[in-house]
Scaffold this active site. Structure first.
Site, PDB file in Angstrom:
ATOM      1  N   GLU A 283      -4.535 -87.444  64.360  1.00 24.43           N
ATOM      2  CA  GLU A 283      -3.541 -88.150  64.684  1.00 24.43           C
ATOM      3  C   GLU A 283      -3.643 -89.470  63.877  1.00 24.43           C
ATOM      4  O   GLU A 283      -2.820 -90.394  63.470  1.00 24.43           O
ATOM      5  CB  GLU A 283      -3.755 -88.631  66.033  1.00 24.43           C
ATOM      6  CG  GLU A 283      -2.342 -89.078  66.885  1.00 24.43           C
ATOM      7  CD  GLU A 283      -2.534 -88.697  68.354  1.00 24.43           C
ATOM      8  OE1 GLU A 283      -2.191 -87.871  68.950  1.00 24.43           O
ATOM      9  OE2 GLU A 283      -2.626 -90.000  69.225  1.00 24.43           O
ATOM     10  N   GLU A 286      -2.216 -89.057  60.626  1.00 25.44           N
ATOM     11  CA  GLU A 286      -0.647 -89.115  60.763  1.00 25.44           C
ATOM     12  C   GLU A 286      -0.156 -90.490  60.909  1.00 25.44           C
ATOM     13  O   GLU A 286       0.751 -91.115  60.057  1.00 25.44           O
ATOM     14  CB  GLU A 286      -0.362 -88.318  62.271  1.00 25.44           C
ATOM     15  CG  GLU A 286       1.118 -88.322  61.866  1.00 25.44           C
ATOM     16  CD  GLU A 286       1.537 -87.596  63.508  1.00 25.44           C
ATOM     17  OE1 GLU A 286       0.753 -86.862  64.095  1.00 25.44           O
ATOM     18  OE2 GLU A 286       2.902 -87.443  63.777  1.00 25.44           O
ATOM     19  N   CYS A 303      -0.535 -86.487  73.532  1.00 24.02           N
ATOM     20  CA  CYS A 303      -1.581 -85.682  74.209  1.00 24.02           C
ATOM     21  C   CYS A 303      -1.153 -85.237  75.712  1.00 24.02           C
ATOM     22  O   CYS A 303      -1.857 -84.336  76.242  1.00 24.02           O
ATOM     23  CB  CYS A 303      -2.971 -86.201  74.039  1.00 24.02           C
ATOM     24  SG  CYS A 303      -2.999 -87.858  74.338  1.00 24.02           S
ATOM     25  N   SER A 323       3.830 -88.315  68.097  1.00 21.70           N
ATOM     26  CA  SER A 323       2.991 -87.889  67.211  1.00 21.70           C
ATOM     27  C   SER A 323       3.023 -86.438  67.198  1.00 21.70           C
ATOM     28  O   SER A 323       3.473 -85.600  68.121  1.00 21.70           O
ATOM     29  CB  SER A 323       1.619 -88.418  67.358  1.00 21.70           C
ATOM     30  OG  SER A 323       0.851 -87.157  67.070  1.00 21.70           O
ATOM     31  N   LYS A 362      -0.067 -79.459  82.176  1.00 23.04           N
ATOM     32  CA  LYS A 362      -0.626 -78.686  81.105  1.00 23.04           C
ATOM     33  C   LYS A 362      -0.387 -77.008  81.573  1.00 23.04           C
ATOM     34  O   LYS A 362      -0.276 -76.524  80.425  1.00 23.04           O
ATOM     35  CB  LYS A 362      -2.306 -78.667  81.282  1.00 23.04           C
ATOM     36  CG  LYS A 362      -2.737 -80.138  80.593  1.00 23.04           C
ATOM     37  CD  LYS A 362      -2.771 -79.978  79.262  1.00 23.04           C
ATOM     38  CE  LYS A 362      -3.265 -81.477  78.622  1.00 23.04           C
ATOM     39  NZ  LYS A 362      -2.750 -81.638  77.344  1.00 23.04           N
ATOM     40  N   GLU A 365       2.689 -77.067  79.648  1.00 18.96           N
ATOM     41  CA  GLU A 365       2.424 -77.072  78.013  1.00 18.96           C
ATOM     42  C   GLU A 365       2.057 -75.556  77.436  1.00 18.96           C
ATOM     43  O   GLU A 365       2.450 -75.102  76.508  1.00 18.96           O
ATOM     44  CB  GLU A 365       1.578 -77.924  77.834  1.00 18.96           C
ATOM     45  CG  GLU A 365       1.105 -78.466  76.358  1.00 18.96           C
ATOM     46  CD  GLU A 365      -0.013 -79.392  75.991  1.00 18.96           C
ATOM     47  OE1 GLU A 365      -0.140 -80.292  76.730  1.00 18.96           O
ATOM     48  OE2 GLU A 365      -0.931 -79.024  75.197  1.00 18.96           O
ATOM     49  N   GLU A 370       6.038 -72.834  71.109  1.00 22.35           N
ATOM     50  CA  GLU A 370       5.702 -73.062  69.884  1.00 22.35           C
ATOM     51  C   GLU A 370       4.142 -73.300  69.942  1.00 22.35           C
ATOM     52  O   GLU A 370       3.632 -73.513  68.956  1.00 22.35           O
ATOM     53  CB  GLU A 370       6.301 -74.468  69.579  1.00 22.35           C
ATOM     54  CG  GLU A 370       6.016 -75.754  70.425  1.00 22.35           C
ATOM     55  CD  GLU A 370       7.205 -75.592  71.588  1.00 22.35           C
ATOM     56  OE1 GLU A 370       7.686 -74.761  72.072  1.00 22.35           O
ATOM     57  OE2 GLU A 370       7.196 -76.684  72.139  1.00 22.35           O
ATOM     58  N   CYS A 507      -5.812 -89.399  82.570  1.00 20.49           N
ATOM     59  CA  CYS A 507      -6.149 -88.287  83.043  1.00 20.49           C
ATOM     60  C   CYS A 507      -7.076 -88.353  84.520  1.00 20.49           C
ATOM     61  O   CYS A 507      -7.033 -87.479  84.985  1.00 20.49           O
ATOM     62  CB  CYS A 507      -6.683 -87.455  82.027  1.00 20.49           C
ATOM     63  SG  CYS A 507      -5.734 -87.250  80.635  1.00 20.49           S
TER      64      CYS A 507
END
Ligand SMILES: Cc1cc2nc3c(=O)[nH]c(=O)nc-3n(C[C@H](O)[C@H](O)[C@H](O)COP(=O)(O)O)c2cc1C
Ligand code: SF4
Ligand code: SF4
Ligand code: SF4
Ligand code: SF4
Ligand code: FES
Lengths: 580, 417
Positions: A283, A286, A303, A323, A362, A365, A370, A507
């Protein structure tokens, strides 16, 4: 403290002095009396709708709601008279008459507020006709399960969804006995504005809103001799898990957790912090690339899966700001099923990758197409902190007295920067440490960058790195995120880099954390993560030795084509619907 | 019986579509008087007349206005509660139907007194037929500069807005009503904050019933007949809605203090076909009940209080001997079961269990334990409910426990099984 701001009252004859504005329920706590409550939640606006906290106040004809009534000078409260007991117990009996009492098969069996109250009031047999109707359970998504039969209509979920997340995916509908908590058009959450953050499952006092339970899936894999079952644990789990075993809020139980995971039967116990180090490295790279090449700015973190869902559903036009770096969990699983598998000579399909996360988004996710290959997902199962607690209890582990143990090599290796990923501000701080060094060739003068720490909803700062004067922002809760996104949409947002996490505090306050989670507990967990960082030998992600090795042997360098193939992902504008 | 016309004085006296016609009988003189007075003086007139709110809660009106006017926060507003949802209550309808301009004048005076910038009329959905005459009255008042900017040269500006109700009884409760106007679901909220501090759109709000407001212009014009009517504690006159099994149901204006017998047998022409009275309910579904033992008590606040009754919305519902007490209670309970907003536990769940117990009693299958439990919940509900609906929903049942204890007794079966 100004004297006029203090108030004297008596509760059950005992004098107590409180600040002006204190509610009866809070004043009683000072005397170590817990007035029964259901709709009250310390982090929420007063709802005063369950009425189970009704108490007697001398001079008042009716009982008053202790959660909602401010104390006044000379007030005399009784919490234990016959009429109070009849009323509180009566309200409980009314709720139970409309409740599908299948505690033995309920996900909240053992930590349900309603169960505790019934035990406290010694409800032994029903005195009212059972009027509960059979209602359909909502299960059409990988994260949330809604069982309206168990709902006590306390409204906590509605408040958190609206006041904290600003989403309003659930609300009250109907009137009288037909009142229900539901979604627009009674659709599954997947088809609504819901982003599966799970905050509602933390505040729900009963088993009405819970996560989808995947612990059985994990045990099945453990029992399967063909599978190598490998677990990773997110940074914030180790500072929250102890709460459920009677340890003080924010206790650091990393090593006991590792020992417990081994006893549960995982073949390898690794650390998501390793994935976090990788995410930060990519990141930061990036960010520098976007800065140098004038690409889409500001860049936002990606994230947090609920945040990503939020952008895809609510701000589909702004996807390019996210990102492209995968989240620590997914980046970890990607490396696990490629480089690690190759190195250990295990067929990737024989690896069963389990993630212990503070989060229920999650779970969704992990089901993104993908993030896997040919229908095989990189992360095979996600369990929450609550799920891990269940597994620990199932094995019968005496958690508090466990022998401590260490993560396995090599993916158990991590830095302090990876640890603070679990709190709001942590990703930013970690990324700055790495970006600073890469841009200037020097170490950051002070590693601890305090302007991005703390519980404030939107924190802004300016950092000068090399020739760049970076404007950064750190945001938590989606209600705050919407404020930033609304500005961004109309081009009034001049930040360069924004960290956004959906849950309050990040989190550590996640939607998969223990149901005892409050803002106060979350803050203690934040401090615990900073403590882990402070005491780490390595505190910059790019210094992680196994990570350096990974780049040297496999990925060439951060941001390389190979790194992009494996460690980056893409997003998709969505109408309100998630497709699984 | 002698006919008194004070609040209803204008009925039939002018063309209700014309402000000129209204002004020809003295319309808007009260407003002119009011703007020449200090707001406190206006409130004092109401206090002296001891007017209690006529919507049901019986709150002293003069006190409400003088409290409202001193609230420091800006943008005060006035709400006229024309939801008239209480059963057997239809007096507000008559007031709007026969004297709309008087209500508009009253609402303007209220605004002047409490320093308001806006007023909202919340009109019962079923009264849609009254909308045109209210809109017309507002428009004509605007054209004559009784509304809008710089009213009567005082520099004060004020507007009246009309809202249609959401068709729920509970929306007559002040906090539910304002939420309904705000476009939210009509569910009451807890107090505090009180309406006078933070009501409609979080503005300081003074809410009054149609009848309460309608008295004001008359009182400012000519207080004497009102002050001379009634009793010492219950001054003046009252509109009552008499219904049920009487020969002449309708709205009557009475001076406080006449007997219930006069109301039922004189004004309302007695019970149909000379039947006996089973019970009378005063003040709508949320009111208490009695049998014919109270026929000779005076209709006044003080005498009602002494007899465990409430005036409330001013309705008098006469039920004759053909309906049993239990059936009456079942119908009343059905009403609340339908009308509860459902947000608080005691009311949402309590109503349906009381209803189940009443059904058991009707079928003669109740036990002593059932009656005990029912009595407990008939206390739990009013003790702990969030709003006035749950607080009053068991009023009828609770008075039945004392007035008609025999209907609850458990019949011991002869067979001894
Ligand atoms: C459930 C419920 C329904 C009510 N319905 C009405 C109504 O339809 N009309 C009305 O004027 N007041 C109604 N009220 C009373 C109002 O809350 C409020 O007290 C009244 O509008 C104040 O005006 P007043 O003081 O002039 O009576 C209701 C109260 C409750 C609790
Ligand atoms: S929600 Fe609580 S009381 Fe209800 S079935 Fe589950 S554990 Fe039992
Ligand atoms: S998961 Fe989050 S967004 Fe969805 S209903 Fe719950 S609180 Fe709202
Ligand atoms: S789902 Fe849970 S939190 Fe929401 S209203 Fe029902 S019981 Fe309360
Ligand atoms: S008492 Fe009844 S109407 Fe009032 S808030 Fe409670 S449920 Fe709603
Ligand atoms: S806890 Fe007080 S009303 Fe629910």
């Amino acid at each position: 403290m100004i004297m006029e701001d203090m108030i004297n009252l008596k509760i059950n004859g005992m004098p107590v002095r409180v600040h002006k504005g204190t509610k009866i329920l809070e004043a009683a706590r000072l005397l170590h009396i817990d007035i029964p409550h259901l709709c009250y939640h310390p982090d929420q606006r007063i709802k005063a709708r369950c009425r189970i906290c009704s108490v007697e106040v001398v001079g008042k004809k009716r009982l008053l709601a202790a959660c909602a009534t401010e104390c006044w000078e000379g007030m005399e409260v009784f919490t234990d008279t016959k009429v109070v007991r009849d009323t509180q117990r009566g309200i409980l009996q009314l709720i139970m008459a409309d409740h599908e009492e299948n505690c033995l098969t309920c996900p909240r069996n053992g930590n349900c507020v309603l169960q505790q109250l019934c035990s406290r009031f010694n409800i032994l047999r029903p005195n009212l006709t059972h009027v509960a109707e059979h209602l359909t359970v909502r299960t059409g998504n990988p994260s949330l399960v809604h069982d309206p039969e168990k709902c006590v209509k306390c409204g906590r979920c509605i408040r958190v969804c609206k006041d904290v997340q600003g989403i309003e995916a659930i609300g009250f509908a109907g009137r009288s006995t037909g009142l229900k908590v539901t979604t627009p058009y009674e659709d599954d959450f997947a088809k609504t504005d819901c982003v599966l953050c799970g905050q509602c499952t933390v505040v729900c006092p009963v088993g009405a809103l819970v996560e989808r339970d995947d612990t059985d899936k994990v045990l099945d894999a453990i029992f399967d001799p063909a599978k190598k079952v490998i677990v990773q644990t997110a940074p914030s789990v180790r500072v929250a898990l102890g709460d459920a075993f009677g340890l003080p809020d924010g206790s650091i139980v990393t090593k006991k957790m590792v020992a417990a995971l081994r006893m549960i039967g995982f073949d390898k116990v690794f650390d998501t912090n390793y994935g976090a180090d990788l995410t930060i490295t990519e990141e930061a790279c990036e960010l520098i690339d976007r800065l140098k090449n004038n690409r889409k700015m500001p860049m936002t973190t990606s994230c947090c899966p609920a945040w990503v869902n939020f952008v895809e559903k609510h701000y589909p036009g702004e996807i390019e700001h996210l990102s492209s770096t995968k989240s620590p969990m997914s980046i970890f699983s990607a490396v696990l099923k490629t480089q690690y598998a190759r190195q250990e000579k295990i067929a990737p399909e024989n690896i069963f990758s389990v993630a212990v996360m503070p989060c229920i988004a999650k779970k969704y996710e992990a089901r993104r197409p993908e993030l896997g290959k040919n229908g095989n997902f990189d992360t095979d199962a996600v369990i929450t902190t609550r799920g891990l607690i269940k597994l620990i209890k199932y094995i019968g582990i005496d958690f508090v007295n466990l022998q401590e143990d260490e993560f396995d090599d090599p993916m158990g290796e991590s830095t302090g920067a990876g640890a603070i990923f679990g709190t709001t501000g942590g990703v930013m701080e970690a990324a700055l440490r790495t970006a600073y060094e890469w841009l200037t060739g020097r170490e950051m003068p002070t590693l601890e960058y305090t302007p991005v720490r703390g519980f404030e909803g939107i924190k802004e700062a300016q950092v000068k790195i090399d020739k760049y004067n970076l404007k950064i922002a750190v945001v938590h809760t989606l209600k705050n995120a919407a404020l930033v996104m609304n500005k961004l949409q109309v081009g009034q947002c001049d930040y360069d880099f924004i960290e956004i996490m959906a849950c309050p505090g990040g989190c550590v306050g996640g939607g998969g954390q223990p149901v005892t989670t409050t803002f106060a507990a979350t803050k203690k967990r934040m401090s615990a993560l900073y403590e882990i960082d402070r005491s780490s030998k390595l505190r910059r992600s790019h210094e992680n030795p196994y990570l350096k090795k990974l780049y040297a042997e496999f990925l060439v360098s951060p941001g390389s084509d190979k790194a992009h193939q494996l460690l980056h992902t893409c997003y998709q504008a969505r109408t309100k619907e998630f497709d699984f | 019986m002698e006919n008194i016309k004070y609040i209803t004085e204008n009925f039939g006296k002018y063309d209700i579509s014309s402000i000129d016609s209204y002004m020809s009988i003295g319309g808007f003189e009260a407003l002119r008087k009011a703007v020449a007075m200090d707001g406190d003086a206006v409130a004092a007139v109401l206090s002296e007349a001891k007017i209690k709110g006529r919507g049901g809660a019986e709150y002293p009106m003069g006190r409400k206005w003088s409290q409202a006017r001193v609230v420091k926060r800006p943008h005060h507003c006035v709400v006229c509660n024309a939801d008239e949802g209480e059963t057997c209550t239809f007096k507000d309808r008559e007031l709007i139907k026969n004297d709309p301009f008087n209500l508009i004048e009253a609402i303007i005076i209220a605004g002047w007194t409490v320093n308001a910038e806006d007023a909202y009329i919340y009109l019962r959905a079923e009264y849609a037929c009254l909308r045109p005459r209210i809109i017309n009255a507002i428009q004509q008042a605007e054209e004559h500069d009784f509304l809008g900017k710089n009213i009567l040269g005082t520099g004060w500006s004020y507007n009246i807005h009309l809202y249609s109700g959401a068709g729920a009884y509970v929306c007559g409760e002040g906090t539910a009503l304002i939420r309904s106007i705000e476009g939210k679901a009509g569910r009451p909220r807890m107090k505090p904050p009180f309406m006078k501090q933070s009501g409609l759109f979080a503005r300081p709000t003074c809410i009054n019933n149609v009848e309460s407001l309608s008295i004001v212009p008359h009182l400012l014009r000519n207080a004497l007949p009102y002050m001379q009517a009634g009793t010492k504690e219950s001054v003046g006159t009252k509109l009552i809605s008499v219904g049920g099994n009487v020969n002449k149901p309708g709205v009557y204006e009475i001076p406080f203090g006449i007997s219930i017998r006069d109301i039922i047998y004189d004004l309302a022409g007695g019970v149909q076909e000379g039947r006996n009275i089973r019970l009378i309910q005063f003040g709508g579904a949320s009111g208490k009940i009695s049998d014919d033992r109270i026929l000779d008590i005076p209709y006044s606040y003080e005498s009602f209080a002494a007899n465990n009754l409430i005036i409330g919305s001013g309705s008098v519902l006469v039920i004759d001997e053909r309906t049993s007490v239990i059936d009456f209670l079942r119908y009343t309970q059905d009403f609340f079961l339908h009308e509860s907003c459902g947000q608080c536990t005691p009311c949402r769940e309590g109503n349906r269990h009381i209803r189940i117990f009443l059904e058991k009693i009707k079928n003669g299958i109740h036990t002593d334990e059932d009656i005990r439990t029912m009595k407990t919940f008939a206390t739990v509900m009013p003790m702990s409910s969030l709003c006035g609906l749950g607080e009053t929903a068991q009023n009828a049942l609770k008075s039945a426990f004392t007035i008609f204890p025999e209907v609850f007794t458990v019949k011991k079966s002869a067979g001894g099984i």
